[in-house]
Scaffold this active site. Structure first.
Site, mmCIF file in Angstrom:
data_model
loop_
_atom_site.group_PDB
_atom_site.id
_atom_site.type_symbol
_atom_site.label_atom_id
_atom_site.label_comp_id
_atom_site.label_asym_id
_atom_site.label_seq_id
_atom_site.Cartn_x
_atom_site.Cartn_y
_atom_site.Cartn_z
ATOM 1 N N ARG A 68 0.823 -1.217 0.000
ATOM 2 C CA ARG A 68 0.000 0.000 0.000
ATOM 3 C C ARG A 68 0.850 1.258 0.000
ATOM 4 O O ARG A 68 0.427 2.301 -0.481
ATOM 5 C CB ARG A 68 -0.999 -0.031 1.151
ATOM 6 C CG ARG A 68 -2.125 -1.043 0.905
ATOM 7 C CD ARG A 68 -3.032 -1.208 2.102
ATOM 8 N NE ARG A 68 -2.339 -1.698 3.266
ATOM 9 C CZ ARG A 68 -2.169 -2.988 3.581
ATOM 10 N NH1 ARG A 68 -2.666 -3.913 2.801
ATOM 11 N NH2 ARG A 68 -1.526 -3.348 4.649
ATOM 12 N N GLU A 105 7.055 -11.658 14.179
ATOM 13 C CA GLU A 105 6.664 -12.348 15.411
ATOM 14 C C GLU A 105 7.057 -13.819 15.359
ATOM 15 O O GLU A 105 7.527 -14.377 16.339
ATOM 16 C CB GLU A 105 5.153 -12.194 15.614
ATOM 17 C CG GLU A 105 4.674 -12.716 16.940
ATOM 18 C CD GLU A 105 3.199 -12.444 17.167
ATOM 19 O OE1 GLU A 105 2.691 -12.922 18.196
ATOM 20 O OE2 GLU A 105 2.569 -11.772 16.344
#
Length: 185
Positions: A68, A105
């Site tokens: 984006r 993560e």
């Protein structure tokens, strides 16, 4: 062109962002910018405010982060008469590339830019993305630009997800979040 129906990006975002509960996982409220990008007035005012922030930071080049950030960064670069550096996810560019890994993560990812054809030495690059969350992508992009001789003059994003530490990870690097009442630089 007709007059924009929005006073500022905050108003446009409040009107057009689609809120999706429990996406991508339970307990997360996803703020979908797709309706903002599809509305001419909302898109225009968001780009105008992103461009003003990039200009204040002294951009020579806009760095748009996959994906984006490409949409937003390209519009900003066009408005400012600058080039756009597409900072891609690993494996999307033909070699040779400069690459920067960063921690996720559960694992790692990498960002890449072409090693040939784009001279970054001495350039002031402002990074543009849609959302600041943990800051990992923006930090990796900064490291990649610096490794290639450029300098990140600042970071400009539309939204910030509170509580994930992104702002802290970018400490020492100018940050503008256009959807906050008093944008910090």
């Amino acid at each position: 062109m007709s007059e924009n129906r929005y006073r500022d990006a905050g108003e446009a975002l409040a009107d057009k962002i689609r809120l999706v509960e429990d996406f991508p996982t339970n307990g997360v409220l996803f703020e979908d910018l797709t309706p903002v990008l599809a509305d001419a007035d909302a898109f225009q005012i968001v780009v105008d405010e992103l461009a003003a922030a990039c200009q204040r930071q002294g951009a020579d080049l806009i760095g748009g982060l996959d994906a984006r950030g490409f949409l937003l960064g390209s519009a900003v670069a066009y408005k400012l008469g600058l080039g756009i550096l597409a900072i891609r996810k690993k494996g999307k560019l033909p070699p040779p590339v400069h690459s920067q890994e960063y921690a996720l993560e559960y694992g790692t990812a990498a960002l890449e830019i072409p090693a040939d054809g784009t001279e970054l030495a001495g350039k002031q690059v402002v990074l543009v993305d849609d959302v600041l969350a943990t800051g990992g992508t923006l930090v990796a992009a900064r490291n990649l630009i610096e490794k290639c001789g450029g300098e990140v003059a600042g970071n400009v994003v539309v939204l910030e997800v509170d509580g994930l530490g992104g702002r802290e990870r970018l400490a020492g690097s100018p940050l503008v979040v256009i959807n906050e009442p008093a944008a910090q630089e």
